[in-house]
Design a protein around this motif. Structure first.
Motif, PDB file in Angstrom:
ATOM      1  N   ASP A 136      40.960  36.797  35.089  1.00 52.09           N
ATOM      2  CA  ASP A 136      40.326  35.266  35.697  1.00 52.09           C
ATOM      3  C   ASP A 136      38.932  35.154  35.330  1.00 52.09           C
ATOM      4  O   ASP A 136      38.571  34.284  35.079  1.00 52.09           O
ATOM      5  N   GLN A 167      43.783  43.861  37.491  1.00 54.81           N
ATOM      6  CA  GLN A 167      43.698  43.216  36.385  1.00 54.81           C
ATOM      7  C   GLN A 167      43.561  41.687  36.306  1.00 54.81           C
ATOM      8  O   GLN A 167      43.081  41.172  35.514  1.00 54.81           O
ATOM      9  N   LYS A 168      44.437  41.045  37.250  1.00 57.77           N
ATOM     10  CA  LYS A 168      44.478  39.577  37.291  1.00 57.77           C
ATOM     11  C   LYS A 168      42.797  39.051  37.624  1.00 57.77           C
ATOM     12  O   LYS A 168      42.472  38.025  37.034  1.00 57.77           O
ATOM     13  N   LYS A 169      42.230  39.905  38.454  1.00 58.98           N
ATOM     14  CA  LYS A 169      40.709  39.694  38.892  1.00 58.98           C
ATOM     15  C   LYS A 169      40.095  39.688  37.582  1.00 58.98           C
ATOM     16  O   LYS A 169      39.000  38.695  37.121  1.00 58.98           O
ATOM     17  N   SER A 197      52.086  35.508  34.196  1.00 60.60           N
ATOM     18  CA  SER A 197      50.478  35.640  33.884  1.00 60.60           C
ATOM     19  C   SER A 197      50.395  35.276  32.373  1.00 60.60           C
ATOM     20  O   SER A 197      49.386  34.342  32.178  1.00 60.60           O
ATOM     21  N   GLU A 226      46.818  43.553  40.829  1.00 57.40           N
ATOM     22  CA  GLU A 226      45.760  42.428  41.366  1.00 57.40           C
ATOM     23  C   GLU A 226      44.063  42.674  40.721  1.00 57.40           C
ATOM     24  O   GLU A 226      43.444  41.838  40.372  1.00 57.40           O
ATOM     25  N   PHE A 260      55.569  39.126  37.167  1.00 58.65           N
ATOM     26  CA  PHE A 260      53.975  38.932  36.742  1.00 58.65           C
ATOM     27  C   PHE A 260      53.698  38.756  35.367  1.00 58.65           C
ATOM     28  O   PHE A 260      52.891  37.829  34.912  1.00 58.65           O
TER      29      PHE A 260
END
Length: 217
Positions: free
Chosen positions: A75, A70-72, A129, A68, A125
């Protein structure tokens, strides 16, 4: 009193997660015991199990939190309206290299060998991703007129295949290359190909010939 208790519980839970991340990333999780974690944190095993049902539960939460985060961060790069596609690719390369460097090889191997469901979750993921990121970059690249008009689905799948195979533990362990080198190679390969300027000129002439189009000489 109730609010204070909730805050204290959240702080304790976060402290357990932060310490566990360091332990797992340094030594892997298979040989790290819950007793070791509770002892180093100065809490009882009973308290530790109050927050996490098992070591598997703790490992899952560590991985989910890491993903989460890393995703943030990814993004933030993708959604930056001031950066062009090339700048975003450079920033994403650095971001991926930094995050990959944080994850110890022992930890990756432990997940693959001892937490197969979590391993599949991580693979899913990564594939989703990568597809999402590449799709967004293709849209922007075409608007900026810096990407060839190839089918987006083929670009996405090609990128996924490269990442999936070159970032497998089996390949990384035996290749002798660092994850930084591998990721930069993938980016350069996708953007520049393997041909020198002279090679590209020759290829351009071959594209005009019958043999390139599947016909006899």
């Amino acid at each position: 009193m109730i609010l204070e208790r909730i805050i204290l519980m959240e702080e304790t839970r976060n402290r357990i997660l932060e310490h566990s991340v360091k332990k797992f990333m340094e030594n892997g999780f298979y040989k790290t015991s819950m007793e070791e974690i509770s002892s180093e944190l100065g809490i009882s095993k009973k308290t530790l199990y109050k927050y996490f049902d098992s070591k598997s539960d703790l490992v899952r939460q560590v991985v989910v939190n890491f993903i989460e985060l890393q995703k943030k961060r990814v993004d933030e790069i993708i959604m930056d309206k001031k950066a062009d596609i090339i700048e975003k690719l450079i920033l994403l390369t650095k971001r991926n290299t930094d995050s990959t460097r944080m994850v110890n090889e022992k930890f990756r191997n432990d997940i693959r060998l001892h937490e197969p469901k979590l391993h599949k979750y991580c693979e899913k993921f990564q594939n989703e991703s990568t597809s999402r990121i590449v799709t967004e970059l293709i849209k922007q690249g075409k608007k900026e007129k810096v990407i060839e008009d190839y089918p987006p689905a083929l670009i996405v799948e090609s990128t996924n295949v490269l990442l999936r195979n070159l970032f497998s533990m089996e390949y990384i362990s035996g290749s002798g290359y660092s994850t930084d080198t591998i990721f930069k190679f993938i980016v350069n390969l996708l953007l520049n190909g393997v041909l020198t300027p002279r090679g590209k000129m020759k290829f351009k002439t071959y594209k005009k010939r019958r043999v390139y189009n599947g016909k006899n000489r």
